[in-house]
Design a protein around this motif. Sequence first.
Motif: not given
Length: 404
Positions: A353-380
Amino acid sequence: MQTRHWVVILSAWVFLLCPHGVKGQTSGNAIVDKLVIMGYENVRWIETPAERIYTIESTEEKRIGKGIATALKAIQNGGLPSDKLCRVIVTDNNIPQVELTYYSKSENDTTNIRPGDWDVSYDVTDSWNKVKHVKKKNSSLFKVDVVIYPQLSYMNMIITQIYQWLFDLSPAVEVSLWPGGKLTGMLKIPVYNDGYGILEDKVHPGHLTISQRFCLPYNIKGKVTVGYFNNDRWGGDLQLFYPFPDQRFSATARISYVGIGYWYGFRLHYDNKMTTTWSIGGNFYWPKYNTQFSLRAQQFFLKEKGVVFEMIRHFRYASVGFYAEKAEHAKMNGGFRFQILLPAYKMKRRGYIPRVNISNNMGLIYNANNERKYYKEFKAEVSDNIMERNRYNPYFIKSELENY
């Protein structure tokens, strides 16, 4: 009389030569059945003249230390083998991750043994080769999880407003396809959107991926993922991890071949122009404080090459750290990131039976220099984060076991 005489002699030889083997067989099978009842998956065991080996997969307990400790207590209570090693291999979707080892002088000498007395290591290759072909019980194959990911984003781009916010509740269907293989399909449902544009106002797909985890000789672990990722990227991604003999030190490598793609509702707009991104680096883990230091060279989305430093401290219910980065054509950037373990901490599964739950964890990243153009990554994969990457770290597991 002669026939009866030989039957008596044969019975005596069987009694003298086989009692320990029969007892060990019964004990091992009973322990496996007990672990299955407790909810562990991909459970199996084998015994050789030199050792007894179990495999377990803790899928119901988000706290990895507690999940392993509970299994170890069940194994100890069932009886450890006499005068030989007992090994427990912890798997992830039937791919070996770490091995726990304990040497017992007596099968019944389990009174003073604690989970923290077991040794933990990435070195699983030889033991896994002995046990991997044994038929497993409570297989994870084709089992379905419906995981709800709370996703919070924010940015500071307007002088008259401190932050703009985006909050999504994103259910994802995750299916085990084969050993190491997983299908993930996510739907992003906007709950609150203040300043993130009309694309984020619509319900639309998130991660749509197929991944394959694997373990190579020399305990090299890796993952290949193809599909649609976050940060408007699609393509393929390969990640590798190698622990050195001194397991405080490790190396990582990653290479990705990605293109731009974004959803407008359920219509995907994508570009065939592809970009290669990569990273290679080393890590040092400080066991006393469960803190990892990482330094890597990296190429980002705009092909700017740079250096990234991270320091992450891991706790049972959270991972918190700082990062700094410098790339060509860009100012130095930095900030902090954290992940918090989310309840409910135990996720009971009932058969297929499919199991329903909240994800293991939740997080945030704080960008101190407010950089909007460079250093871009992704989560596979949607589950990729600093806490999950540390989940099977032997030193972290060892420190957790000492608390149970």
